[in-house]
Design an enzyme around this catalytic site. Structure first.
Site, PDB file in Angstrom:
ATOM      1  N   LYS A  10     -69.170  19.266  28.162  1.00  0.00           N
ATOM      2  CA  LYS A  10     -70.424  20.006  28.302  1.00  0.00           C
ATOM      3  C   LYS A  10     -71.030  20.411  26.951  1.00  0.00           C
ATOM      4  CE  LYS A  10     -72.440  23.890  30.724  1.00  0.00           C
ATOM      5  NZ  LYS A  10     -72.935  24.003  32.080  1.00  0.00           N
ATOM      6  N   MET A  50     -59.396  -5.480  62.608  1.00  0.00           N
ATOM      7  CA  MET A  50     -58.642  -6.378  61.748  1.00  0.00           C
ATOM      8  C   MET A  50     -57.144  -6.049  61.785  1.00  0.00           C
ATOM      9  SD  MET A  50     -58.662  -8.948  59.975  1.00  0.00           S
ATOM     10  CE  MET A  50     -60.149  -9.491  59.160  1.00  0.00           C
ATOM     11  N   GLU A  52     -69.996  11.733  46.190  1.00  0.00           N
ATOM     12  CA  GLU A  52     -69.975  10.906  44.973  1.00  0.00           C
ATOM     13  C   GLU A  52     -69.476   9.494  45.262  1.00  0.00           C
ATOM     14  OE1 GLU A  52     -68.773  14.016  45.043  1.00  0.00           O
ATOM     15  OE2 GLU A  52     -69.646  15.142  43.374  1.00  0.00           O
ATOM     16  N   PHE A  89     -61.050  25.186  34.841  1.00  0.00           N
ATOM     17  CA  PHE A  89     -61.659  24.991  36.146  1.00  0.00           C
ATOM     18  C   PHE A  89     -62.333  23.618  36.203  1.00  0.00           C
ATOM     19  CE2 PHE A  89     -65.398  25.492  39.000  1.00  0.00           C
ATOM     20  CZ  PHE A  89     -64.684  25.560  40.190  1.00  0.00           C
ATOM     21  N   GLN A  90     -62.009  22.853  37.214  1.00  0.00           N
ATOM     22  CA  GLN A  90     -62.552  21.506  37.434  1.00  0.00           C
ATOM     23  C   GLN A  90     -62.329  20.576  36.252  1.00  0.00           C
ATOM     24  OE1 GLN A  90     -66.586  21.966  39.045  1.00  0.00           O
ATOM     25  NE2 GLN A  90     -65.676  22.099  41.074  1.00  0.00           N
TER      26      GLN A  90
HETATM   27  C1  LIG Z   1     -60.252   2.550  52.731  1.00  0.00           C
HETATM   28  C2  LIG Z   1     -59.464   1.599  53.552  1.00  0.00           C
HETATM   29  N1  LIG Z   1     -58.497   2.062  54.375  1.00  0.00           N
HETATM   30  C3  LIG Z   1     -57.787   1.184  55.134  1.00  0.00           C
HETATM   31  C4  LIG Z   1     -58.024  -0.158  55.075  1.00  0.00           C
HETATM   32  C5  LIG Z   1     -57.212  -1.123  55.924  1.00  0.00           C
HETATM   33  N2  LIG Z   1     -58.071  -1.827  56.889  1.00  0.00           N
HETATM   34  C6  LIG Z   1     -58.577  -3.048  56.658  1.00  0.00           C
HETATM   35  S1  LIG Z   1     -59.577  -3.596  57.870  1.00  0.00           S
HETATM   36  C7  LIG Z   1     -59.314  -2.190  58.772  1.00  0.00           C
HETATM   37  C8  LIG Z   1     -59.998  -2.000  60.095  1.00  0.00           C
HETATM   38  C9  LIG Z   1     -61.463  -1.865  59.972  1.00  0.00           C
HETATM   39  O1  LIG Z   1     -61.966  -1.402  61.191  1.00  0.00           O
HETATM   40  P1  LIG Z   1     -63.510  -1.495  61.499  1.00  0.00           P
HETATM   41  O2  LIG Z   1     -64.296  -0.972  60.371  1.00  0.00           O
HETATM   42  O3  LIG Z   1     -63.770  -0.903  62.839  1.00  0.00           O
HETATM   43  O4  LIG Z   1     -63.769  -3.057  61.493  1.00  0.00           O
HETATM   44  P2  LIG Z   1     -63.305  -4.173  62.548  1.00  0.00           P
HETATM   45  O5  LIG Z   1     -62.115  -4.848  61.961  1.00  0.00           O
HETATM   46  O6  LIG Z   1     -62.981  -3.483  63.847  1.00  0.00           O
HETATM   47  O7  LIG Z   1     -64.473  -5.088  62.632  1.00  0.00           O
HETATM   48  C10 LIG Z   1     -58.451  -1.326  58.110  1.00  0.00           C
HETATM   49  C11 LIG Z   1     -57.981  -0.039  58.630  1.00  0.00           C
HETATM   50  C12 LIG Z   1     -59.025  -0.586  54.174  1.00  0.00           C
HETATM   51  N3  LIG Z   1     -59.324  -1.878  54.002  1.00  0.00           N
HETATM   52  N4  LIG Z   1     -59.742   0.303  53.456  1.00  0.00           N
END
Ligand SMILES: Cc1ncc(C[n+]2csc(CCOP(=O)(O)OP(=O)(O)O)c2C)c(N)n1
Ligand SMILES: [Mg+2]
Lengths: 165, 559
Positions: free
Chosen positions: B163, B469, B51, B113-114
């Site tokens: 429902k 990042m 979803e 349920f749910q």
């Molecule tokens: C759902 C979620 N969890 C954690 C983060 C924190 N976060 C931001 S950028 C990042 C790294 C992303 O890694 P990748 O997709 O490999 O991209 P890259 O920076 O290596 O290009 C994380 C963990 C986020 N933005 N969203």
């Protein structure tokens, strides 16, 4: 920091109060008092909220409220153009030594003893929040067993009505 | 005509112009799925793998077209799986309607349920939501949901339908597509005040956000910029509102903005901001933000004015109309000195961003643009979240509005694939998803969806083997403590693609990449490219979080 009283006309649906109060929580606005009740029209409820803050915060609150689907009208009430009241029910310890003094305080404040028992007096007082604060302070020494404040309700003086704002 | 509530739901969606809905069936929406079955020649439904993917697809559909995206999910876990998608749409002001089934009225409140109180859960992340308790309210509520979602500042709306309401019979009559609530006309006095501020300014800077795209204000922005001789900068959400080829375009400012854009904003004496909320990613430390400038803030949402940044003048109204009125109200001027300074900054930026002929994040993005050009494809570019997102935002040459699809406000890793499927489905355009190995790992199950529907999505993984990042922050601010950001996975993305039923390619250098891109663009359905990227490549410049323009990092080795 000033005190602001905000009057809000909202749809009379279930869940509206939690939407409004949820917005305050989510955006980090503190509420001093909140009251809600029926209005002259079954479609709407009226929420009165008092807050402490600066003008900018008050403006931001008003704008956030105005965006809400269930909010019809929002108005910040001006202090000198507003009738604002609170009701306090307070249970004070009853004893032969203190009774007479409590009764005098009640008289001076135009309060009312609503329930009498050998252990406790339930006193009812209405008025401005400052008056109520002063009253509480005065009866404090006799022993406050429990109390309950309604929070502020407020209407504008004169012919202006919130629904026309 | 008397119809079942579930049919009323579908008829109302069709009536409101929905061509494709995304979703996933379950016990409490089985009636809605039955209605979809009966109407399958009039409305398309795409079942996703999860979803969450469906919610991002509805969001991508909305971002790419401006139409309201629709997602359907069952009660309980189906509904809670939508939460991230709804929050993503909320923070970027994207119009979606989420329809959830719930247990029958008689079972509500009994921990059945749910059963989940999804209106309670989504209250802070929707513009509004509804629990429809009576079938007679169903069609009007769904129409109202569409109106709310697309009016003013758009956003998500959830409609929860027990429902028994789906099963009840009620009269249905087709209604016209609901109109947006009209936006109040702007007071002329405000336009005059703004014109006065513009007349007094010697260094104006136009700063636009996602509102520019919502309001389709690109032409009006360029017209004002030309008349008052101002450069145009933007937030990430404002990208694609104005073609990047426009000579006035400075691009994104802020944490990872272009050097010229951030510096010019700081030197400006007037910032004309529109459709932007001065998010911390754009401003850095607000106490040190744009200290040389007066600010005019234009936004359709009056509550944005003076929320994050105090403005000299706030105007609430339609951006398109305000810019048009402003262009009429101002005298044409030239700012020789300011233009020369902007030119100088642009040249400095070009130097900073200069690439050699090797495979780098920027040359990879350039290669995508070149391949699209060669293939004569007018593509949409979607991203996930991380370094790859910023590189794409900085580098890709956007030509048309709504061709950049990225999670800005929430920064949702795992957004990209679903969103790309939604955007491509809605427009029929080839869509390139630039993703990271981390982000892609979150929702790669949607490869199945792309394959089944043969959605023309090119999945371009900038594979640096790390959560780049976060690693960048660890390098710069945490003494290279690479805590849990080195993935050390053994996933073979090419084999993975094959297992899902699409072709996968790998590229280790620029020549290979160009070759592989050519092949990928020649395919009709989905295709994947695993492209090697150096794990220590930085996104630059960088304004450290909470920092100001004085702290701008252009060369980390000098730190
Ligand atoms: C759902 C979620 N969890 C954690 C983060 C924190 N976060 C931001 S950028 C990042 C790294 C992303 O890694 P990748 O997709 O490999 O991209 P890259 O920076 O290596 O290009 C994380 C963990 C986020 N933005 N969203
Ligand atoms: Mg990575």
């Amino acid at each position: 920091m000033e005190r602001f009283v905000i009057s809000i006309l909202v749809n009379n649906h279930s869940g509206v109060l939690s939407r409004v109060s949820g917005m305050f929580t989510r955006r980090g606005f503190n509420i001093d008092t909140l009251t809600v009740g029926e209005t002259e029209s079954p479609e709407f409820s009226r929420i009165t909220i008092s807050i402490h803050g600066d003008k900018a915060i008050c403006n931001q609150i008003v704008k956030q409220l105005e965006k809400m689907y269930d909010v019809k009208t929002v108005k910040v009430l001006k202090r000198d153009e507003t009738v604002a009241r609170e009701l306090l029910l307070i249970k004070v310890k009853n004893s032969p030594e203190s009774r007479q003094e409590i009764v005098s305080v009640v008289d001076i404040f135009h309060a009312k003893i609503t329930d009498y028992s050998p252990e406790a007096l339930v006193i009812e007082i209405r008025g401005s929040s400052t008056k109520i604060n002063a009253f509480i302070e005065l009866v404090q020494p006799y022993g406050i067993m429990e109390m309950c404040r309604t929070g502020l309700v407020a209407l504008e003086r004169g012919g202006n009505c919130l629904k026309d704002a | 005509m008397k119809l079942k509530g579930a049919q009323i739901v579908i008829e109302t969606l069709i009536e409101q112009g929905t061509t494709t809905v995304f979703g996933y069936p379950g016990g409490q929406v089985i009636d809605i799925y039955d209605a979809l079955y009966l109407a399958k020649d009039r409305i398309n439904h795409i079942i996703t793998a999860h979803e969450q993917g469906a919610s991002h697809a509805a969001d991508g559909y909305a971002r790419a077209t401006g139409k309201v995206g629709v997602v359907i999910a069952t009660s309980g876990p189906g509904a809670t799986n939508l939460v991230t998608g709804i929050a993503t749409a909320y923070l970027d002001s994207i119009p979606i309607v989420a329809i959830t089934g719930n247990v029958p009225n008689s079972l509500i409140g009994r921990d059945s349920f749910q059963e989940v109180d999804i209106t309670g859960v989504t209250m802070p992340i929707t513009k509004h939501n509804f629990l429809v308790k009576k079938v007679e309210d169903l069609a009007p509520t769904i129409r109202e949901a569409f109106r709310i979602a697309k009016s003013g500042r758009p956003g998500p709306v959830l409609v929860d339908i027990p429902k028994d309401v789906q099963n009840a019979l009620y009269e249905y009559e087709k209604a016209p597509v609901v109109e947006k609530t009209p936006v109040a006309e702007v007071d002329n006095a405000l336009i005059e005040q703004a014109a006065q501020l513009i007349a007094e300014s010697k260094k104006p800077y136009i700063y636009i956000g996602g509102g520019a795209i919502t309001d389709d204000a690109g032409a009006e922005i360029m017209a004002l910029a030309d008349k008052i001789d101002a450069p145009i900068g933007c937030t990430m959400m404002g990208l694609s509102a104005v073609p990047t080829s426009n000579p006035r375009w400075l691009g994104m400012e802020g944490m990872h903005g272009h050097y010229a854009s951030s510096i010019a904003q700081n030197e400006a004496d007037l910032i004309i901001t529109a459709g932007c909320r001065f998010s911390d990613r754009g401003t850095g430390n607000t106490k040190k933000y744009a200290l040389n400038a007066k600010i005019i803030h234009i936004d359709i949402d009056a509550s944005e004015l003076n929320k994050n940044i105090k403005a000299e003048l706030g105007i609430s109204g339609s951006m398109k109309k305000v810019f048009a009125a402003l262009t009429d109200a101002v005298e044409a001027v030239k700012h020789e000195e300011w233009s020369a300074r902007i030119q100088e900054l642009k040249e400095e930026t070009e130097k900073l961003e200069k690439q050699d002929n090797t495979l780098t994040p920027f040359t990879a993005i350039d290669a995508i643009a070149e391949a699209a050009e060669n293939a004569n494809e007018n593509i949409i570019v979607a991203t996930d979240v991380g370094q790859h997102q910023m590189w794409t935002a900085q580098r890709y040459p956007f030509k048309e509005s709504r061709t950049f699809i990225s999670s800005g406000g929430l920064g949702t890793m795992g957004f990209g694939l679903g969103a790309a499927i939604g955007a491509s489905t809605a427009t029929g355009k080839k869509t390139v998803l630039v993703t990271g190995d981390g982000s892609f790992g979150m929702n790669l199950n949607e490869l199945a969806t792309a394959v089944t529907n043969q959605t023309p999505v090119i999945i371009f993984i900038m594979n640096n083997g790390v959560l780049g990042m976060v690693r960048q922050w660890q390098t710069l601010f945490y003494d290279k403590h690479y805590s849990n950001t080195t993935l050390e996975r053994k996933t073979d993305f090419v084999k993975l693609a094959e297992a899902f039923g699409l072709n996968g390619y790998r590229a280790f250098n620029l020549a290979e990449l160009k070759d592989v891109l050519k092949k990928a663009f020649a395919e009709n359905g989905p295709v994947l490219i695993d492209c090697a990227i150096d794990c220590d490549a930085f996104v630059l410049p960088m304004l450290p979080p909470g920092g100001s323009i004085d702290d701008i990092i252009v060369d980390p080795s000098a730190m």
